[in-house]
Design a protein around this motif. Structure first.
Motif, PDB file in Angstrom:
ATOM      1  N   GLU A 106      -5.914   3.463  -8.626  1.00 14.15           N
ATOM      2  CA  GLU A 106      -6.912   3.997  -7.706  1.00 14.15           C
ATOM      3  C   GLU A 106      -8.054   4.651  -8.472  1.00 14.15           C
ATOM      4  O   GLU A 106      -7.814   5.392  -9.416  1.00 14.15           O
ATOM      5  N   LEU A 147      -0.445   0.815  -8.315  1.00 15.68           N
ATOM      6  CA  LEU A 147      -1.757   0.863  -7.679  1.00 15.68           C
ATOM      7  C   LEU A 147      -2.694   1.700  -8.547  1.00 15.68           C
ATOM      8  O   LEU A 147      -2.461   2.883  -8.763  1.00 15.68           O
ATOM      9  N   ARG A 171      -0.631   2.820  -0.584  1.00 15.61           N
ATOM     10  CA  ARG A 171       0.318   3.491  -1.486  1.00 15.61           C
ATOM     11  C   ARG A 171       1.759   3.229  -1.060  1.00 15.61           C
ATOM     12  O   ARG A 171       2.622   2.926  -1.887  1.00 15.61           O
ATOM     13  N   CYS A 200       2.677  -0.518  -1.661  1.00 16.81           N
ATOM     14  CA  CYS A 200       2.867  -0.805  -3.091  1.00 16.81           C
ATOM     15  C   CYS A 200       4.149  -0.168  -3.613  1.00 16.81           C
ATOM     16  O   CYS A 200       4.880  -0.798  -4.378  1.00 16.81           O
TER      17      CYS A 200
END
Length: 115
Positions: free
Chosen positions: A43, A41, A31, A34
């Motif tokens: 997820e 991202l 995290r 990025c």
């Protein structure tokens, strides 16, 4: 490393098991990395390896340009399926688990935990 290969990389998908402490730590790092680089991202949390493929498909359908496999035993247990699913979408897979270049990942960067 992924940005060095594709400087325009903007979206990365990742399936992970938040019940694993190692996975939580890798996700904290992902995290932050990025965010610093302006990469979105995607997820998707999973509870077991049977949910990994659906999670990867979800990130691909949302526009992921690469799939990241963190140091997560749940996801790595399904790595062959992750690679096959990503390949159908023409999306590379990279991991933090080096040592098996024949499995189809684009690249693997990380510690050799056996050494």
């Amino acid at each position: 490393m992924a940005r060095r290969i594709n400087p325009r990389l903007a979206r990365v998908g990742v399936a992970h098991n938040p019940a694993e402490s190692n996975s939580r730590r890798f996700m904290e790092l992902a995290r932050a990395s990025c965010k610093r680089r302006g990469i979105e991202l995607f997820e998707v949390p999973v509870e077991n390896s049977s949910g990994v493929i659906e999670a990867v498909q979800s990130t691909v359908s949302r526009g992921a340009e690469a799939i990241f496999c963190p140091g997560d035993t749940t996801v790595i247990a399904a790595i062959d399926s992750v690679v096959a699913t990503a390949a159908k979408g023409g999306i590379p897979v990279f991991t933090v688990n080096p040592g098996k270049p024949d499995r189809g990942t684009f690249f693997d960067v990380g510690f050799d935990f056996h050494e």
